[in-house]
Enzyme design. Structure first.
Site, PDB file in Angstrom:
ATOM      1  N   GLN A 146       0.890  -1.202  -0.063  1.00  0.00           N
ATOM      2  CA  GLN A 146       0.059   0.059  -0.019  1.00  0.00           C
ATOM      3  C   GLN A 146       0.874   1.163   0.031  1.00  0.00           C
ATOM      4  O   GLN A 146       0.489   2.233  -0.477  1.00  0.00           O
ATOM      5  CB  GLN A 146      -0.875   0.239   1.269  1.00  0.00           C
ATOM      6  CG  GLN A 146      -2.111   1.121   1.135  1.00  0.00           C
ATOM      7  CD  GLN A 146      -2.789   0.999   0.037  1.00  0.00           C
ATOM      8  OE1 GLN A 146      -3.082  -0.113  -0.662  1.00  0.00           O
ATOM      9  NE2 GLN A 146      -3.362   2.128  -0.607  1.00  0.00           N
ATOM     10  N   GLU A 147       1.968   1.044   0.656  1.00  0.00           N
ATOM     11  CA  GLU A 147       2.832   2.513   0.864  1.00  0.00           C
ATOM     12  C   GLU A 147       3.564   2.936  -0.406  1.00  0.00           C
ATOM     13  O   GLU A 147       3.500   4.044  -1.073  1.00  0.00           O
ATOM     14  CB  GLU A 147       3.588   2.112   1.994  1.00  0.00           C
ATOM     15  CG  GLU A 147       3.386   2.388   3.454  1.00  0.00           C
ATOM     16  CD  GLU A 147       3.236   3.859   3.555  1.00  0.00           C
ATOM     17  OE1 GLU A 147       3.479   4.709   2.904  1.00  0.00           O
ATOM     18  OE2 GLU A 147       2.510   4.060   4.638  1.00  0.00           O
ATOM     19  N   SER A 148       4.099   1.673  -1.014  1.00  0.00           N
ATOM     20  CA  SER A 148       5.063   2.143  -2.276  1.00  0.00           C
ATOM     21  C   SER A 148       4.815   1.341  -3.421  1.00  0.00           C
ATOM     22  O   SER A 148       5.588   1.422  -4.625  1.00  0.00           O
ATOM     23  CB  SER A 148       6.635   1.990  -1.860  1.00  0.00           C
ATOM     24  OG  SER A 148       6.884   0.864  -1.459  1.00  0.00           O
TER      25      SER A 148
END
Length: 663
Positions: free
Chosen positions: A512-514
């Site tokens: 989800q982050e990167s």
């Protein structure tokens, strides 16, 4: 011909790099053409027309020539001749940049009110994703064919947050033809004021009551001052201005807005105005997690007077207080489009079950709703599976891609241009061309098998974000290896094991982050796989014993994983092992997550749905859904999202002390 020759050379290089196992193209210039493209990117951002024109000859024959030519022409589109524009469209026919320039041209034609040329160009517009262009098209349809475009025009206009010319113009046109009325215009003003957008609110009031539109800015600046005026026997338009003031006041003080509405203004407003205003007050109270939010919503006498956004917040407030009848009535009042959202499908089903008693027909309706969304695709889909008594497992892989299917993806010019752009550091441009090339509404739009082949190409090149996003779009086939890849598996699993952190949770967060972009950098400065802020990285490095850490190391994969997992573990411990609370803290900061947990003890799914920030609300749900699927992959055992969610409530201060040092 020169473009085909260059593309052939690129395809040959791609194949060679694939054999060696390297990423498609290293992120630096390979030749003078690359250097020219990178210089043009800077010049385009600076709107340096002279430099763009000087550099364009160096990009001739380059695989990214369509991009270079677009950069050169776009800043001077307003002065370019029609023949030059049409020549560009012909020369680069079939590319993303042909349609990108056509979009820009259509916007220009609309602003010029050149409806004849617009009407001639619009049928060739393939992306169909620009709402303002569509609003201009609705004008031409209303003029040329007398089509009834009212409902679509209102939907587009209401969804735009800024005062864009196209949708405002179509609203003016329809208002002059008495196809939309004052209620429609004031509703747009209310939506804009609630979104803290005074400009589109003023633009809407300008159409209906131009003499009063200047009041909008004053109301936005000081709603309390406006409401303090002793206005009696007010006109309909002035009542609507009072509604705008109450909406604006509710954003900062919903209780004061409620008091003024209840004791002074309610008697002067229409039933529809009262219902809308009470709902906005309820929404603002719900976003502040006030327990009285549902009591404000209780003053709404007719749910059909509300839009889907207000009904959504009515559902959230009712969920927080365990009011299942209100959840049911609000979800049932939503538009058909909103009810297709798995969020509201799930909660409507839960409300049907909670209120069914001995009504077998109602229970069956709930089961049918759950079955309609149950899958491993997302948060509510997984929860629906569990409500039906099933676990989350890895789905069977689709039939293996054939050599011709893979070859077709490898030979796709748009995909190769996209990979090349990403490889030399033009990621945003590459992403746009990739998305365009895989989109269903473009010529040769991709079916499930073609999407799987395109995703496979991206995976093989280790362009993980395109791999994931493309595979996520398949309708029937689900390939977990593509959707949930695990780069750096040895590093992540080893590091997670060392600090007793679930590796599935780490992977769920990184995805989800990167999207596994090693050099990812957010607009606020977070870096690397786990998107760590510089100050947080420095603090965490000391905590976990990385004494030699320097800021430039944050994009090193080993260091980033060590610091990111170290911080996540500290956050998780501070929130007593709650993955939902820790995910919210990782995204929005520990202090916010601590505040959001205060109140009643809730199912974590209900708590997550009530997170005030949309970005964090979506983030928590996606991280936990990802985590559950990664756990199924890593363990090859059935999994439960519900067990990971648990419950959320106030901290037991007697047992756990707050880590006030946690950034």
């Amino acid at each position: 011909m020169h473009l085909f020759k260059q593309l052939t050379q690129i395809l040959t290089l791609v194949g060679a790099l694939a054999v060696t196992g390297l990423t498609c193209f290293p992120a630096q210039a390979q030749n003078k053409g690359d250097e020219a493209l990178l210089e043009m990117a800077q010049a385009f951002r600076k709107n340096d027309k002279a430099r763009l024109s000087a550099l364009l000859p160096q990009a001739r024959g380059h695989v990214l020539e369509p991009l270079a030519a677009y950069w050169e022409l776009r800043p001077r589109l307003d002065t370019a001749s029609e023949s030059e524009i049409r020549n560009f469209l012909t020369t680069y026919a079939g590319t993303y940049y042909e349609d990108r320039l056509r979009t820009d041209w259509l916007l220009q034609l609309g602003r010029r009110r050149d409806w004849a040329t617009f009407t001639a160009v619009y049928p060739y517009y393939r992306m169909r994703d620009d709402r303002e262009v569509r609003c201009y098209a609705l004008v031409t349809e209303a003029i040329n064919s007398k089509a009834n475009v009212t409902e679509e025009a209102k939907r587009l206009w209401y969804s735009l947050r800024e005062a864009e010319d196209g949708c405002t113009y179509v609203a003016e046109h329809l208002h002059s033809g008495k196809q939309i009325n004052g209620v429609d215009l004031w509703r747009k003003a209310r939506i804009a004021m609630d979104a803290n957008r005074p400009a589109p609110a003023k633009a809407a009031v300008d159409i209906e009551a131009p003499r009063l539109s200047e009041q909008v800015a004053l109301i936005h600046a000081d709603p309390a001052k406006y409401l303090d005026k002793r206005i009696i026997a007010i006109t309909r338009n002035r009542k609507e201005l009072a509604v705008l003031a109450l909406i604006r006041l509710a954003a900062s003080d919903p209780d004061k807005a409620a008091q003024l509405l209840d004791h002074r203004w309610e008697i002067q407003l229409s039933a529809e105005e009262r219902n809308w205003t009470w709902a906005v007050i309820g929404k603002q109270a719900a976003q502040k997690l006030q327990d009285n939010a549902s009591s404000y919503f209780a003053n709404v006498r007719k749910d059909s007077d509300l839009n889907d956004d207000l009904l959504g917040w009515k559902v959230r407030a009712a969920l927080r207080m365990g009011q299942w009848k209100q959840v049911l009535s609000a979800t049932q009042a939503m538009s058909p489009e909103a009810r297709k959202d798995p969020t509201w499908t799930y909660w409507q089903a839960r409300a049907l079950l909670a209120t069914a008693g001995n009504d077998t027909a109602q229970k069956q309706e709930a089961q049918n709703l759950l079955r309609s969304i149950a899958s491993v695709r997302g948060f509510y889909e997984q929860l629906a599976l569990e409500e039906l008594g099933q676990s989350i497992t890895v789905p069977d892989r689709p039939v293996a891609l054939t050599a011709p299917e893979k070859s077709q993806a490898q030979a796709n010019p748009g995909l190769q241009r996209a990979l090349y752009a990403i490889g030399i550091g033009l990621r945003a441009e590459g992403n746009r061309e990739w998305n365009y090339s895989t989109n269903l509404h473009t010529p040769g739009g991709m079916n499930d098998r073609e999407l799987l082949a395109a995703a496979d190409l991206a995976c093989q090149r280790q362009v993980w974000d395109r791999c994931i996003n493309t595979s996520d779009r398949t309708k029937e086939a689900i390939d977990f290896d593509q959707r949930f890849p695990m780069p750096l598996r040895d590093i992540v699993v080893r590091r997670a094991g060392e600090i007793k952190l679930d590796p599935a949770y780490v992977y769920g967060l990184i995805r989800q982050e990167s999207r596994f972009i090693m050099d990812a950098r957010s607009h606020v400065g977070a870096s690397g796989l786990m998107q760590v802020m510089p100050a947080t990285a420095k603090w965490t490095a000391k905590k976990i014993g990385l004494t030699s850490f320097t800021p430039d190391q944050i994009t090193d994969k080993e260091v980033n994983v060590a610091i990111g997992t170290g911080y996540l573990k500290l956050v998780l411990d501070d929130f007593e092992g709650s993955m939902a609370l820790a995910a919210a803290a990782y995204n929005a900061g520990p202090s916010r997550s601590r505040n959001w947990r205060n109140g009643p003890v809730l199912e974590a799914a209900i708590w997550a749905e009530n997170v005030p920030f949309q970005e964090t609300r979506d983030y928590v749900k996606k991280v936990l859904s990802n985590t559950t699927n990664y756990a199924a992959i890593l363990t090859r055992q059935p999994q439960s999202l519900k067990s990971r969610l648990g419950q959320v409530g106030p901290r037991n201060k007697a047992l756990v002390e707050v880590n006030t040092d946690l950034p």
